[in-house]
Design an enzyme around this catalytic site. Sequence first.
Site, PDB file in Angstrom:
ATOM      1  CE  LYS A  53      38.985  50.654  22.729  1.00  0.00           C
ATOM      2  NZ  LYS A  53      38.850  50.522  21.283  1.00  0.00           N
ATOM      3  CD  GLN A  97      39.911  52.113  18.148  1.00  0.00           C
ATOM      4  OE1 GLN A  97      40.221  51.653  19.241  1.00  0.00           O
ATOM      5  NE2 GLN A  97      38.653  52.345  17.813  1.00  0.00           N
ATOM      6  CG  ASP A 120      37.483  44.659  19.650  1.00  0.00           C
ATOM      7  OD1 ASP A 120      36.869  45.114  20.624  1.00  0.00           O
ATOM      8  OD2 ASP A 120      38.198  45.351  18.892  1.00  0.00           O
TER       9      ASP A 120
END
Length: 285
Positions: A53, A97, A120
């Site tokens: 990322k 994460q 997300d």
Amino acid sequence: MAQIIDGKAVSASVKAEVAEETEKLKEEKGLNVGLAVVIVGNDPASRVYVNNKKKACEAVGFQSFEYALDENTTQEQLLDLVNKLNSDTSVNGILVQLPLPKHIDEKAVINAISPAKDVDAFHPENVGRIMIGEYSFLPCTPAGVMRLIESTGVDITGKQCVVIGRSNIVGKPQAMLLLQKNGTVTICHSKTKNLKEICLGADILVVAIGRAKFVTGDMIKEGAVVIDVGMDRDENGKLCGDVDFESAEKKAGYITPVPGGVGPMTIAMLMKNTLTAAKQQAGIE
Ligand code: NAP
């Protein structure tokens, strides 16, 4: 023989679009785009995802802020960091994460992220927005799948779409997105009866189960679009998908490989969501 859907190429074109717009925002509005990625603990797979990322951020011209926290970080400390990032104007998107260590309540952390920075699209507010079709961000993997289907030129309208898997991050939002594009959608899961018959009726089959080579060629309709979300290991420890590629490519019209299919799309769509967040926060979109 199926045409291979090249996820690397489609993802490169999404990232190129994002990079171009990011450069324009910088030049014309003096705006920088920033993504904060938070990782707790030392899970090697999570570490790889976070590094990827970070690299993607650099490639599209974003600033990336990494917060690598100790395994023993408390929930309160993590929530404090999320709150700090929520009010940091240089941070447009926040990604925590997953999975988090067991002593931390994932839901509490997701719910603490500002919906405007939830790139997300896991926050309940954003999940609800997807249901009513008024969303800013789409969860990255299902959004990537939609781009891959689009790249084939196959029109989803009126097609029989079958999604295997009903997780909150893939299967359920995937089904909603196909429905919004006027597909006739069936969602299958571990309790589904007659899975093979249902799959054989699918013009578009999206598989997100987490079982190596589970869907075989005899379950696929001639000419179908087959999208394999799975990331599994075969009996030799080699990366493979939920679809048995060898038998499936003989029946499908279009098929994604693993690796090189859905995988590269997820990060590309994350970059796109972060850009959208930055534009919205600047009142541009
Ligand atoms: P998950 O949360 O474990 O969900 C798996 C789903 O598959 C569940 O809904 C389960 O049904 C269903 N299932 C399991 N066995 C089945 C069977 N025998 N027949 C029919 N359905 C069955 O997994 P996930 O997070 O959605 O991920 C699915 C796969 O996609 C994994 O391989 C994961 O690594 C991969 N993935 C890839 C990306 C990417 O970027 N490429 C991103 C996310 C996930 P029940 O609900 O009934 O248990």
